[in-house]
Design a protein around this motif. Sequence first.
Motif, mmCIF file in Angstrom:
data_model
loop_
_atom_site.group_PDB
_atom_site.id
_atom_site.type_symbol
_atom_site.label_atom_id
_atom_site.label_comp_id
_atom_site.label_asym_id
_atom_site.label_seq_id
_atom_site.Cartn_x
_atom_site.Cartn_y
_atom_site.Cartn_z
ATOM 1 N N ASP A 1 -12.510 0.811 -40.864
ATOM 2 C CA ASP A 1 -13.082 2.160 -40.690
ATOM 3 C C ASP A 1 -14.239 2.416 -41.651
ATOM 4 O O ASP A 1 -15.093 3.272 -41.398
ATOM 5 C CB ASP A 1 -12.025 3.246 -40.952
ATOM 6 C CG ASP A 1 -10.910 3.160 -39.923
ATOM 7 O OD1 ASP A 1 -11.088 2.411 -38.945
ATOM 8 O OD2 ASP A 1 -9.865 3.810 -40.134
ATOM 9 N N LYS A 2 -14.249 1.716 -42.769
ATOM 10 C CA LYS A 2 -15.312 1.877 -43.776
ATOM 11 C C LYS A 2 -16.191 0.634 -43.811
ATOM 12 O O LYS A 2 -16.804 0.317 -44.837
ATOM 13 C CB LYS A 2 -14.687 2.104 -45.168
ATOM 14 C CG LYS A 2 -13.830 3.365 -45.268
ATOM 15 C CD LYS A 2 -14.700 4.607 -45.224
ATOM 16 C CE LYS A 2 -13.872 5.880 -45.181
ATOM 17 N NZ LYS A 2 -14.654 7.052 -44.768
ATOM 18 N N LEU A 3 -16.244 -0.079 -42.717
ATOM 19 C CA LEU A 3 -17.003 -1.340 -42.645
ATOM 20 C C LEU A 3 -16.645 -2.257 -43.827
ATOM 21 O O LEU A 3 -17.498 -2.934 -44.398
ATOM 22 C CB LEU A 3 -18.511 -1.068 -42.594
ATOM 23 C CG LEU A 3 -18.999 -0.240 -41.393
ATOM 24 C CD1 LEU A 3 -20.506 -0.013 -41.475
ATOM 25 C CD2 LEU A 3 -18.655 -0.909 -40.072
ATOM 26 N N ALA B 1 -19.603 -3.544 -46.325
ATOM 27 C CA ALA B 1 -20.724 -2.625 -46.611
ATOM 28 C C ALA B 1 -20.903 -2.385 -48.109
ATOM 29 O O ALA B 1 -21.468 -1.367 -48.527
ATOM 30 C CB ALA B 1 -20.512 -1.302 -45.889
ATOM 31 N N GLY B 2 -20.395 -3.334 -48.929
ATOM 32 C CA GLY B 2 -20.602 -3.216 -50.379
ATOM 33 C C GLY B 2 -19.649 -2.227 -51.014
ATOM 34 O O GLY B 2 -18.566 -1.956 -50.478
ATOM 35 N N ARG C 1 -17.685 6.779 -55.608
ATOM 36 C CA ARG C 1 -18.746 6.978 -56.610
ATOM 37 C C ARG C 1 -19.336 8.383 -56.494
ATOM 38 O O ARG C 1 -20.438 8.638 -56.948
ATOM 39 C CB ARG C 1 -19.880 5.947 -56.412
ATOM 40 C CG ARG C 1 -19.455 4.508 -56.630
ATOM 41 C CD ARG C 1 -19.227 4.255 -58.116
ATOM 42 N NE ARG C 1 -18.848 2.882 -58.378
ATOM 43 C CZ ARG C 1 -17.579 2.460 -58.463
ATOM 44 N NH1 ARG C 1 -16.574 3.296 -58.325
ATOM 45 N NH2 ARG C 1 -17.325 1.187 -58.729
ATOM 46 N N LEU D 1 -21.577 1.292 -64.827
ATOM 47 C CA LEU D 1 -21.510 0.339 -63.715
ATOM 48 C C LEU D 1 -21.435 -1.100 -64.222
ATOM 49 O O LEU D 1 -20.958 -1.981 -63.517
ATOM 50 C CB LEU D 1 -22.708 0.517 -62.780
ATOM 51 C CG LEU D 1 -22.749 1.815 -61.960
ATOM 52 C CD1 LEU D 1 -23.859 1.741 -60.909
ATOM 53 C CD2 LEU D 1 -21.420 2.100 -61.265
ATOM 54 N N LYS E 1 -17.923 -1.741 -64.392
ATOM 55 C CA LYS E 1 -17.388 -1.838 -63.023
ATOM 56 C C LYS E 1 -17.690 -3.221 -62.452
ATOM 57 O O LYS E 1 -16.847 -3.853 -61.818
ATOM 58 C CB LYS E 1 -18.009 -0.760 -62.118
ATOM 59 C CG LYS E 1 -17.575 0.642 -62.481
ATOM 60 C CD LYS E 1 -16.156 0.876 -61.986
ATOM 61 C CE LYS E 1 -15.620 2.216 -62.437
ATOM 62 N NZ LYS E 1 -14.168 2.325 -62.382
ATOM 63 N N LEU E 2 -18.925 -3.686 -62.673
ATOM 64 C CA LEU E 2 -19.294 -5.007 -62.147
ATOM 65 C C LEU E 2 -18.452 -6.094 -62.806
ATOM 66 O O LEU E 2 -17.902 -6.974 -62.127
ATOM 67 C CB LEU E 2 -20.775 -5.307 -62.420
ATOM 68 C CG LEU E 2 -21.805 -4.634 -61.524
ATOM 69 C CD1 LEU E 2 -23.206 -5.071 -61.918
ATOM 70 C CD2 LEU E 2 -21.561 -4.988 -60.049
ATOM 71 N N TYR F 1 -16.605 -7.157 -59.142
ATOM 72 C CA TYR F 1 -17.310 -8.243 -58.431
ATOM 73 C C TYR F 1 -17.460 -9.509 -59.271
ATOM 74 O O TYR F 1 -17.225 -10.615 -58.786
ATOM 75 C CB TYR F 1 -18.700 -7.768 -58.007
ATOM 76 C CG TYR F 1 -18.666 -6.610 -57.047
ATOM 77 C CD1 TYR F 1 -18.269 -6.794 -55.727
ATOM 78 C CD2 TYR F 1 -19.015 -5.336 -57.459
ATOM 79 C CE1 TYR F 1 -18.221 -5.732 -54.845
ATOM 80 C CE2 TYR F 1 -18.971 -4.264 -56.581
ATOM 81 C CZ TYR F 1 -18.574 -4.463 -55.278
ATOM 82 O OH TYR F 1 -18.523 -3.411 -54.410
ATOM 83 N N GLY G 1 -25.374 -4.486 -49.322
ATOM 84 C CA GLY G 1 -25.140 -4.387 -50.760
ATOM 85 C C GLY G 1 -24.361 -5.580 -51.268
ATOM 86 O O GLY G 1 -24.649 -6.737 -50.936
ATOM 87 N N ALA H 1 -28.999 -3.186 -49.787
ATOM 88 C CA ALA H 1 -29.034 -1.715 -49.721
ATOM 89 C C ALA H 1 -29.200 -1.050 -51.094
ATOM 90 O O ALA H 1 -29.359 0.165 -51.183
ATOM 91 C CB ALA H 1 -27.728 -1.228 -49.090
#
Length: 265
Positions: free
Chosen positions: A28-30, A68-69, A75, A83, A86-87, A91, A115, A138
Amino acid sequence: MTDVFQNFETVKYNKNDHIATITFNRPDKLNAFSETMHQEFYAVLNDLVNDHSIRCVLLTGAGRGFCAGQDLGERQGNEKMDLGDKLENGYNKNLRLMKSIQAPIICAVNGVAAGAGANIALNCDIVVAKKSAKFIQAFSSIGLIPDCNGTWILPKLIGLARAKAITMLGTPVMAEQAVEWGMIYQAIDDEVFDAEVKTLTETLVARPTRALSFIKNIFDESYNNRYGEHLDRERDVQRVCGLSHDFSEGVAAFNEKRKPEFKGH
Ligand code: T3D
């Protein structure tokens, strides 16, 4: 075939015949990355780092998108957050694990990859995409720079001119264009995508996994090595490959004019 972590909400993960399949699962949120998805993806990758029975990993997405990243719903608001942290804890931790997995990772980009989603795909060893899929850097559209090593890998794949333009403009790149530019390996007709991906995984699983594991990283290493240093590195890695079962088997099979039966070690 059963899911390995059956209680996971955002990532499906199963193993069958030496192939591990990871499916981002927030259609639903790609398949945007929520906090839970970072954690579940980490658990899956961590399992794979320790499982040497796996000889091919397939990464894909559920529904019409690949990923979609970052989930921008997480956020929202005026609160300032670091961030960088966070990274590092999301990720980057996961990308480091992806590099340490022995088996090659095929990314089957089944739809839009935006993204971090685009760059996670590009960090995989072999990237194929549906012809209808697109890649979007993105980040600058929300005031960020590419992450997930996008600034490292993109210029190497497609050259600095294109890398800068598509990241500054946020221009979507369709799968066939991505192949033409050298960003990905193949664009596949949507109708035969699943079947072609299955053939690819079955091909890889039957190949000499230890050698593939070295191949996975030695190209990256070449960027930091001087010419002579890299010759030394190839020599040392080839020495290890030369002592493997799969090298003996490959040579025997060639001389006996039969198909090799690689064991992955
Ligand atoms: O924050 C940090 O940790 C730093 C790290 C950042 C890494 C990043 O990834 S930054 C980049 C984040 N991603 C984006 O900016 C992409 C945002 N999405 C889009 O631009 C578009 O959705 C797409 C081009 C990817 C697809 O467009 P389209 O028209 O095919 O689909 P849509 O209608 O926009 O999206 C469908 C649904 O997915 C929609 O939800 P709804 O309205 O049906 O409930 C949309 O809100 C949701 N969705 C898509 N992308 C995200 C998302 N929800 C949360 N976060 C998303 N990134």
